[in-house]
Motif scaffolding. Sequence first.
Motif, PDB file in Angstrom:
ATOM      1  N   PRO A  26     -25.075 -42.922  -9.358  1.00 57.44           N
ATOM      2  CA  PRO A  26     -24.239 -41.813  -9.067  1.00 57.44           C
ATOM      3  C   PRO A  26     -22.979 -42.100  -8.614  1.00 57.44           C
ATOM      4  N   ASP A  29     -20.848 -43.883 -11.426  1.00 62.53           N
ATOM      5  CA  ASP A  29     -20.442 -42.845 -12.751  1.00 62.53           C
ATOM      6  C   ASP A  29     -19.416 -42.051 -11.947  1.00 62.53           C
ATOM      7  N   GLU A 116     -22.814 -36.951   0.156  1.00 58.01           N
ATOM      8  CA  GLU A 116     -22.782 -36.657  -1.351  1.00 58.01           C
ATOM      9  C   GLU A 116     -23.378 -37.719  -2.108  1.00 58.01           C
ATOM     10  N   ALA A 120     -27.287 -37.477  -3.801  1.00 55.77           N
ATOM     11  CA  ALA A 120     -27.250 -38.008  -5.286  1.00 55.77           C
ATOM     12  C   ALA A 120     -28.202 -38.840  -5.837  1.00 55.77           C
ATOM     13  N   SER A 121     -28.145 -40.054  -4.998  1.00 49.83           N
ATOM     14  CA  SER A 121     -29.120 -41.047  -5.177  1.00 49.83           C
ATOM     15  C   SER A 121     -30.582 -40.566  -5.320  1.00 49.83           C
ATOM     16  N   ARG A 123     -31.904 -37.587  -5.449  1.00 49.26           N
ATOM     17  CA  ARG A 123     -32.097 -36.739  -6.515  1.00 49.26           C
ATOM     18  C   ARG A 123     -32.054 -37.332  -7.921  1.00 49.26           C
ATOM     19  N   GLY A 124     -31.138 -38.414  -7.944  1.00 48.08           N
ATOM     20  CA  GLY A 124     -31.114 -38.991  -9.479  1.00 48.08           C
ATOM     21  C   GLY A 124     -30.009 -38.209 -10.155  1.00 48.08           C
ATOM     22  N   HIS A 125     -29.339 -37.560  -9.701  1.00 49.56           N
ATOM     23  CA  HIS A 125     -28.111 -36.915 -10.380  1.00 49.56           C
ATOM     24  C   HIS A 125     -26.758 -37.360 -10.026  1.00 49.56           C
ATOM     25  N   LYS A 126     -25.591 -36.939 -10.794  1.00 51.39           N
ATOM     26  CA  LYS A 126     -24.290 -37.405 -10.610  1.00 51.39           C
ATOM     27  C   LYS A 126     -23.858 -36.885  -9.351  1.00 51.39           C
ATOM     28  N   SER A 128     -21.468 -34.771  -7.203  1.00 50.19           N
ATOM     29  CA  SER A 128     -20.544 -33.816  -7.265  1.00 50.19           C
ATOM     30  C   SER A 128     -19.038 -33.715  -7.152  1.00 50.19           C
ATOM     31  N   GLU A 164     -25.737 -29.066   0.267  1.00 51.13           N
ATOM     32  CA  GLU A 164     -26.855 -29.645  -0.480  1.00 51.13           C
ATOM     33  C   GLU A 164     -28.187 -29.099  -0.238  1.00 51.13           C
TER      34      GLU A 164
END
Length: 397
Positions: A26, A29, A116, A120-121, A123-126, A128, A164
Amino acid sequence: MKILKQLFNATRSHFETGGKLAKLHPLFDAIETVAFAPALPTRADTHVRDSLDLKRFMTFVIIALLPPFFYGIYNTGYQAGVASGQTPGIIAASLAGAWVVLPMLMVSYGVGLFWEILFASVRGHKISEGFLVTGLLFPMTLPPTIPLWQVAVGISFGVVIGKEIFGGTGRNILNPALTGRAFLFFAYPVNMSGDRVWTAVQQTGQQAVDAVTAATPLALSPLAASGETVTRILADAGYTFQRLFVGNLPGSVGETSTLMILAGAIFLLVTGVANYRIMLGGVLGVLAVAYPGYLLNLSSGGETARLFSVHPAWHLVMGSFAFGIVYMATDPVSAPGMNLSRWIYGFIIGALTVMIRVFNPAYPEGTMLAILFMNIFAPLIDHFVIKARLSKRVPNV
């Protein structure tokens, strides 16, 4: 740019699945998409195609925040110089203000970005993009004397509890920056209110001037004695409408200058990022409550709720109303989505701001609570507006 692109291509494999730094994908990215637009085009019919993605949207908000931010740096240094018995020039005042404000900004971004990246890490998403705005907004709402560790605590509360815990950007009910500020206000009131928190006087060995010159206009208002109007006490302290509009006075870092905030508001409206209905509704709400109170105060000899004795237009330039209605109330996540709802939402924020200021002398600034209160009711307003609109439809039978 070609060298930068080659650098990203060479290191990308380490951050992808199976790489040594896959957990930090994340972060990689987020950095890459700041420099380059995502390579994956939208193909499915269910996606809405628009030239403005979330990252570019947040970039426009940051650009709109720059006028009050840079003025806040200058004003912080200027007020500190005046309180020390000096009259610093623009460069000297800006350097002194930067010495105070930039550490607050660095702590806000550093600590907030930590949370953040962590969420993100896990949850495995980008990461925000919304934090780019929150990290800048939050220190602008704080007094310049706030300890840096409290900046870290406040931004942590705002990001974790205000956003979050609800699932991240797009799912939060409350504005994260305001949530963090509200936490600091109630947890550490000594560092968030009073006359001595608005001017970061440097240790020059000189005696600071009388503390009353460091009081904000709203803090001076409850000091009006019987038979004395708030307008008079503000005039005695040197607060004219023009000075309040320009913002040359003690206050939170980014909230004093209505002029700079107005410049940011115009940019947000021209680019279509913010909705004018919320801003205009807020102004109408202020005037709708302040004008009848002003007339009532005149007819009663000035003894009815003394803050009503100031001209209604002063409520638009005093305190944090302008900053809140432009940058906080228009948050597309925590504000309603229907146009009629936006009028109602903004109008009530403006009305509540004046009512809290007038009827609660212990808490003369009502913008923060008004916006947070209406954040909670925003979905309910949308619900009733949609319900009312559906009830007018004629069944095709």
